[in-house]
Design a protein around this motif. Sequence first.
Motif, short mmCIF file in Angstrom:
data_model
loop_
_atom_site.label_atom_id
_atom_site.label_comp_id
_atom_site.label_asym_id
_atom_site.label_seq_id
_atom_site.Cartn_x
_atom_site.Cartn_y
_atom_site.Cartn_z
N LYS A 105 0.82 -1.21 0.00
CA LYS A 105 0.00 0.00 0.00
C LYS A 105 0.85 1.27 0.00
O LYS A 105 0.36 2.34 -0.34
CB LYS A 105 -0.94 0.00 1.20
CG LYS A 105 -2.00 -1.11 1.16
CD LYS A 105 -2.87 -1.10 2.40
CE LYS A 105 -3.91 -2.21 2.34
NZ LYS A 105 -4.78 -2.25 3.54
N SER A 140 -0.44 -0.96 -7.02
CA SER A 140 -0.46 0.17 -6.09
C SER A 140 0.01 1.46 -6.74
O SER A 140 0.24 2.46 -6.05
CB SER A 140 0.42 -0.14 -4.86
OG SER A 140 1.74 -0.43 -5.28
N TRP A 191 -8.06 -2.30 -1.80
CA TRP A 191 -6.92 -1.75 -2.55
C TRP A 191 -5.63 -2.12 -1.85
O TRP A 191 -5.59 -2.15 -0.61
CB TRP A 191 -7.10 -0.21 -2.61
CG TRP A 191 -6.06 0.44 -3.47
CD1 TRP A 191 -6.08 0.62 -4.81
CD2 TRP A 191 -4.81 1.01 -3.01
NE1 TRP A 191 -4.96 1.26 -5.23
CE2 TRP A 191 -4.14 1.52 -4.14
CE3 TRP A 191 -4.20 1.12 -1.75
CZ2 TRP A 191 -2.90 2.14 -4.07
CZ3 TRP A 191 -2.96 1.74 -1.68
CH2 TRP A 191 -2.32 2.24 -2.82
#
Length: 719
Positions: free
Chosen positions: A648, A717, A679
């Motif tokens: 992330k 990412s 995500w």
Amino acid sequence: MFNYCSELVDTGASDTGRHVAEADSPRPDESFAQQKSTPVIEFYPGSIHSEDVRAFWQNDLQAGEWVMDVLTQGYVIPFVESPPAYEEANNKSAMQDMPFVIQAVAELQKRGVIEFRDKKPLCVSPLTVSKKFGRDGITKNRLCWDGSRCVNLYVKEQKVVLSHLRRSLEITREGDFQVTYDLKAAYHHVRIHPSQTKYLGAAIPKPDGGKQYFVFLYLPFGLSSAVHCLTKLFKPVNAYIHEKGIRHSIYLDDGRIVAETKCKAEDQRTFVYKVLKSSGWILEVEKSDKDGDANQSKEYLGFIIDTASMTVRLQEAKKQRILQQVSETISHGSKSFPAKELAGTIGKIVATEPALGPIVVIAARASYAVLEEATQRRGWNSSLVMSKEAQDGLQFFVDNCSEFDNSPIRSAATEISVLSIIGPPSSFMKSSFVANHVRTNEEKIWASDASGYATCAYSIKGDHLYFRGNLNEDERMLSSGHRELLAVAKTMEYYEQTGTFTTKATNIYWLTDSQNLVTFLTKGSGKRHIQKDVFQIMIRCKRLNTRIIPIHLLRDDPRIKIADDGSKTTDTDNWQVDDQTFQRNRTRFKFTIDLFASDQNSKCQRFYSNFFCPGTSGIDAFSHSWDDEVAWICPPIQEIIRIVRRLKTSRTTGILFVPKWKTADYWVEIFNNEGRLLWPFNYMETCRPFIIQGTYNPHSPIAGKTKFEFLQLCFDSRL
């Protein structure tokens, strides 16, 4: 086996006994500085027997009964029994260079060293011509008397301790100033007892046919007891010099003095030269130091001793001669050649140890084994064929001689206790001292061990180091001793590649419970595949300016136990999916790196590993940037949460494989409460790949064809 060659000195002196030493004996209370330089004395044979020096031998040197008997009556050869009548033709080398032989004999006769005889002596030994190598590298012929075929067989064997280079180094201190000198035709100082000359005969051809016989009146090179005689005669001289506090040594005719300052070395040189003159020993002036010659760097016995750096290196001409001889021996290849030739070559190699270090013993090990086997079975006059291992060792010496040349001064005087190096406990130490040792400013203590599937090494003192290396299938089949050697090899490779080493000379005291490892690192191995690894370790150590000193400890030593536990720890995180699964994903992603892998299972050319291994791009993926990478990730299970969080914060894309375990803590990092991907994950597939372990563990759930599904998670990412 080896001939001793006579010193042929062209002085033009025809007088054999009229030049006597005229100097007064140096008094014990006379300071070195008060003494004047000794004038040059023209050489004549038997000068130590002159009545003018006898009082100095008896009163000042306090020579013993044997020495005084030799000085007054001449040297009596210590025969076990008298040799029989014997005559043998001159050797081939003398026959092929007879003009030189006749000229050399004429010069010896002119100086009174030999005496022509009308009647044939009892023993007539052959003459031979050998090569004499000067300090400048120039080769000259030398006439030799060969007593090995008859006379020496009847001479009593006598032990003698020579003051060779290593003994001379023992009295050397850092920063010392050195003086060196040569005695002129040292052997010809010693007169033979008249009853013994009949055994020292030889012959040359007469111009009109027939033979001209002669005998040696003075000690010839080639008599097996000559070294013992000369060394014993010089003992009272050396003892007298030592009593004056002078650090002095002499090897046959080569002497050396060392002192703390240049002034003191010069004063002591003057004193020693006067002692030599007073006892009848005559200097070779051209080869002996004069006023102002004392220096911290000196050539002695074919070595350059530098007390400023406390190192020893080979004199260049000597090194080139040795390399040429070794190369000639190698050129025989698999063809038969005399055992004596190999013995001579091994002797030359081992003699370089003060300058090259223990590597010479390792290089010569296989050759010595071949020589020992041949001579024990068939004797010294036999021939032999070198093994491939022997050829490899000699070639290694030739290829690396210059690289290893220039070693720190080591001697028995530098012996150090193991306890002072590694500290307690001492109850587990197999040896108490490290011999021929030299301390360095940079010192490390490492310990290692090897199991059936991995090696482990760690640092006890010095830079932080912990290295664990997995063994491949071939390496696991090796002997335990060889696996212990691999622990050293893999650790040193890791040490070099991490770049944590310095250019400073460094000692690594290597703790081990393997006697075989100690032997490999100090003497090498007769097995070719092991010796190859030993050579590679030595080359790497030289490149890193590092010396490994193995220290043998018992298995129960707590320092060894830590390494032992590390080598037996199973790396359950070292797993990977099958190639078919990888190739299927490779069509969608151009992977640039495998973040968690080893040299045995990496899917990409670039990879990060948990421990050092060949080809790794770095240790510990978390300590490197993942930005702009296309990553293939088969992670350690316990690191999945950490990996997801790292993704992330990185600008990267790729695939992450995880078990489909909904009860696992990492599940909530990947899915929301509605079961949708969080995500940076954007796509998911389920599969049951075949799992390949780096270290097989039959109890691991992640092994072979799994009974549960894996998630193949695509992430990006960069968005």
